[in-house]
Design an enzyme around this catalytic site. Structure first.
Site, PDB file in Angstrom:
ATOM      1  N   LYS A 196       0.862  -1.181   0.000  1.00  0.00           N
ATOM      2  CA  LYS A 196       0.000   0.000   0.000  1.00  0.00           C
ATOM      3  C   LYS A 196       0.898   1.232   0.000  1.00  0.00           C
ATOM      4  O   LYS A 196       1.716   1.419   0.911  1.00  0.00           O
ATOM      5  CB  LYS A 196      -0.899   0.004   1.233  1.00  0.00           C
ATOM      6  N   LYS A 249      -2.110  -1.488  -3.858  1.00  0.00           N
ATOM      7  CA  LYS A 249      -3.000  -0.336  -3.810  1.00  0.00           C
ATOM      8  C   LYS A 249      -2.175   0.947  -3.894  1.00  0.00           C
ATOM      9  O   LYS A 249      -1.187   1.054  -3.162  1.00  0.00           O
ATOM     10  CB  LYS A 249      -3.761  -0.373  -2.493  1.00  0.00           C
TER      11      LYS A 249
HETATM   12  C1  PBG Z   1      -7.054   3.774   5.502  1.00  0.00           C
HETATM   13  C2  PBG Z   1      -7.520   3.503   4.130  1.00  0.00           C
HETATM   14  C3  PBG Z   1      -7.378   4.404   3.070  1.00  0.00           C
HETATM   15  C4  PBG Z   1      -7.980   3.804   1.967  1.00  0.00           C
HETATM   16  C5  PBG Z   1      -8.465   2.556   2.363  1.00  0.00           C
HETATM   17  N1  PBG Z   1      -8.158   2.376   3.714  1.00  0.00           N
HETATM   18  C6  PBG Z   1      -6.823   5.775   3.039  1.00  0.00           C
HETATM   19  C7  PBG Z   1      -5.493   6.038   3.579  1.00  0.00           C
HETATM   20  O1  PBG Z   1      -4.643   5.149   3.735  1.00  0.00           O
HETATM   21  O2  PBG Z   1      -5.263   7.207   3.894  1.00  0.00           O
HETATM   22  C8  PBG Z   1      -8.063   4.462   0.624  1.00  0.00           C
HETATM   23  C9  PBG Z   1      -9.075   3.958  -0.332  1.00  0.00           C
HETATM   24  C10 PBG Z   1      -9.386   4.858  -1.460  1.00  0.00           C
HETATM   25  O3  PBG Z   1      -8.753   5.912  -1.690  1.00  0.00           O
HETATM   26  O4  PBG Z   1     -10.319   4.522  -2.196  1.00  0.00           O
HETATM   27  N2  PBG Z   1      -6.713   2.767   6.331  1.00  0.00           N
END
Ligand code: PBG
Length: 326
Positions: A196, A249
């Site tokens: 991520k 992601k």
């Molecule tokens: C946070 C989380 C995020 C997303 C999913 N879980 C945002 C972040 O890490 O700040 C992002 C998903 C998206 O942008 O569609 N745990």
């Protein structure tokens, strides 16, 4: 070598031939639909994500029913938590009567065949807006992992089928697996956010949940967008720690990472087409600059071609309907 011109176009000559030489395919079974919940009444549109809303419990049940009707059989729930419930330890994350456990119970009762996926991370519950616990301006790893285990257990007790740690703390997959097994939840799967990235493409999601970090950024735990090899290091760890599915992601700008992860593991690979990817396509379509149906299906197909088995996408329902229309 044949002394005649080689003509790859023969394999493109008709829809029938193209269909049987096609290498990657999309199907509604491959999609997981992310949805936003809130504890207020009614459904509130999210300006930077046209077509998405913060849903109340009734709205969530309607959305789940609609998804099943469209052929999408898995959803992941993200809560917009009331400001007064946010604390520095994020304790609302393991409140058995919190928004998410109540939603899981309602969903599983009404739709036993729907796969319910839950997010494991503290940001929606934290007054600091970080995925972990903050001490002296730092995100502390091991204390956060203990909190994430409590959160995952609470979700499992409510009936979650799959828990998805999105926090990027070290060692959390193994710790959550141990906690789940220790409590008898050997059947609950872990979908790990393995690679991520610290991405600008999460902006609209943070608007949807009011969950933007209140100071700094997430670069001490989410990955540097410059790195691909590091993703493979995370895959090796999550695999060793017992992840059932590994995820990359965002998706669209990280197709090379998806392909590298696919080649590095025998586990199923998921990819998350995130809120910013959704917002870009929606904005261009709304302006008449792109054909929404064709560009969305192409973006999803590219993610499959890169190597993803499963795709999380806000377009899941539309795409499933478009695929059915053929
Ligand atoms: C946070 C989380 C995020 C997303 C999913 N879980 C945002 C972040 O890490 O700040 C992002 C998903 C998206 O942008 O569609 N745990």
């Amino acid at each position: 070598m044949l002394d005649l011109p080689i003509r790859p176009r023969r394999n493109r000559k008709s829809a029938l031939v193209r269909a049987f030489v096609r290498e990657a395919e999309l199907a509604p079974d491959r999609f997981i639909l992310p949805v936003f919940l809130h504890s207020g009444r009614g459904c509130v549109p999210i300006p930077s994500m046209p077509g998405c809303e913060r849903l109340d419990l009734d709205g969530l049940l309607r959305e789940a029913e609609g998804a099943l009707h469209d052929g999408v059989r898995a959803i992941v729930v993200f809560p917009a938590v009331a400001e007064e419930l946010k604390t520095s330890d994020g304790a609302e994350a393991w409140n058995e009567d919190g928004l998410v456990p109540r939603a899981i119970r309602a969903l599983k009762q009404r739709f036993p065949d729907l796969a319910v996926v839950t997010d494991v991370a503290l940001d929606p519950y934290s007054c600091d807006g970080h995925d972990g616990i903050v001490r002296d301006g730092r995100i502390v790893n091991d204390e956060t992992v203990a909190a994430l285990c409590r959160q995952a257990l609470c979700q499992a007790r409510a009936g979650a089928d799959i828990v998805a740690p999105s926090d990027m703390m070290d060692g959390r997959v193994g710790a959550v697996r141990r906690a789940l097994d220790g409590a008898g939840f050997t059947e609950v799967s872990i979908l790990a956010y393995t690679a991520k990235y610290a991405s600008a493409f999460y902006g609209p999601f943070r608007d949807a949940l009011d969950s933007a970090p209140r100071f700094g950024d997430k670069k001490t735990y989410q990955m540097d967008p410059a790195n691909r090899r590091e993703a493979l290091r995370e895959v090796a760890l999550d695999e060793a720690e017992g992840a059932d599915i590994v995820m990359v992601k965002p998706a669209g700008a990280y197709l090379d990472v998806i392909a590298a992860v696919r080649a590095a593991t025998t586990l199923p690979v998921a990819a998350y087409q995130v809120s910013g990817e959704y917002a870009m396509l929606k904005a261009a379509a709304a302006n008449g600059w792109l054909d929404e149906r064709r560009s969305v299906l192409e973006s999803l197909l590219a993610i499959r071609r890169a190597g993803a088995d499963v795709i999380l996408s806000y377009f899941a329902r539309s795409a499933a309907r478009w695929l059915r229309q053929g």
